[in-house]
Design an enzyme around this catalytic site. Structure first.
Site: not given
Ligand SMILES: [Zn+2]
Length: 368
Positions: A232-233, A236, A286
């Site tokens: 997930h990071e 980003h 997100e």
């Protein structure tokens, strides 16, 4: 009627001529210094123009049809000027150059209003979204390199932040990160560290800097959960959400700093660092990062449901301890989106072997 000296520009060349003028019944007569008449301006055609300081007068003659010449005559003698004023209208006119200048000003004013309206209706986030892809990766990396020490200071105080360096754990992390980099097709290499801190948190800075806090590593119940958060990071980073936040926080100053390679303007950076640390991205960002994470794990190994399990697994977040959970609130929609994405695909392999997982969890046995 006596003649007085005047300065004459014929409007075709920039040559300044010294001349004499006198008032005649048919108009204003202009003579060269050799006494030859240059021209006569009929009184009704004479207009005043701006740009002559002092008590005198600057005048022009309305152009003949088909001519663009703008002759200019400057008369310093106030008495002569007032006698001329009695014969000619001498209303103020604007020369071609002045008109052009006025339109330029109007043009800029319109552009300014349009961009303000753009800012109001599209908003800074959208502008940041459009600018972020234009920033070169090298500038993003430099930005991250500037923010990294600030983050380390924020969490570690004057002693700085402690990074976990147990070799077996570091090797496992490097292997996992390498897999994510290749499968994710990242525009820059990741710099992932585990931080010796009990906070349950993880966040990404521009330039590929990802910090996983040991608190989160210990809270994760499986390698897939941890890999899910890392994926997930990574999302980003790939989607340049951190860069976007910094542009939003720093606005134009940041952009100029990027262009001119000066990241000295610290306040925007500090502000952006704080908001990134709190992983404060928009809901859309997100969702995008979740989506990227699912894809990434399906390609690079790991059960993407690990991510959903991680944020669904903690109930009501404790605002102090579970920073990542509270900034990434579990919601049915988010979980369902991951579930849907996973349902269409099959995972290739586990994120880590049990041995690797054990080694990674012990990464903070050694720190520096
Ligand atoms: Zn996030």
């Amino acid at each position: 009627m006596p003649s007085v000296p005047a300065t004459y520009y014929d409007g075709l060349t920039s040559t300044r001529q010294t001349a004499e003028v006198s008032l005649h019944p048919e108009g204003l007569a202009l003579f060269g210094l050799d006494g030859r008449m240059i021209t006569t301006w009929p009184y009704p055609k004479i207009r005043r123009i701006e740009g002559f300081s002092g008590t005198g007068l600057a005048i022009t003659r309305l152009p003949e049809p088909g001519s663009t010449a703008e002759p200019r005559l400057e008369i310093a003698d106030p008495a002569f000027a007032s006698q001329l004023a009695a014969r000619a209208p001498l209303t103020l006119t604007h020369g071609l150059a002045a008109r052009r200048e006025r339109w330029t000003v109007v043009g800029w004013a319109i552009a300014a209003v349009v961009s303000l309206l753009g800012l109001a209706f599209i908003g800074l986030p959208a502008i940041a979204g459009r600018l972020a892809p234009l920033v070169p990766s090298s500038a993003e990396v430099r930005l991250g390199a500037t923010m990294d020490p600030q983050i380390r200071q924020m969490f570690g105080g004057s002693r700085g932040l402690k990074t976990c360096t147990n070799p077996e754990g570091v090797a496992v992390l490097a292997e996992l990160v390498g897999r994510f980099e290749r499968a994710g097709g990242l525009h820059l290499p990741l710099k992932v560290v585990v931080v010796d801190h009990r906070l349950v948190n993880a966040f990404a800075l521009p330039g590929g800097y990802i910090y996983i806090f040991n608190g989160l590593l210990q809270k994760a119940r499986s390698a897939d959960e941890l890999a899910g958060v890392l994926a997930h990071e990574t999302g980003h980073v790939k989607l340049r959400h951190g860069l976007r936040s910094v542009i939003q926080a720093g606005g134009l100053g940041f952009l100029l700093g990027t262009v001119f390679g000066d990241f000295a303007g610290g306040t925007a950076i500090v502000y952006a660092s704080r908001s990134l640390m709190q992983s404060a991205f928009s809901r859309d960002a997100e969702r995008e990062a979740d989506h990227f994470a699912v894809d990434l794990m399906l390609k690079a190994g790991g059960d993407p449901m690990g991510l959903a399990r991680f944020f669904m697994g903690f109930g009501v977040p404790d605002p102090g301890g579970l920073a990542w959970i509270s900034s990434h609130p579990a919601n049915a929609e988010r979980e369902q989106a991951i579930r849907d994405a996973v349902a269409q695909r099959t995972a290739v392999a586990a994120a880590l072997t049990p041995q690797q997982w054990t080694a990674l969890r012990s990464i903070c046995q050694k720190t520096e």
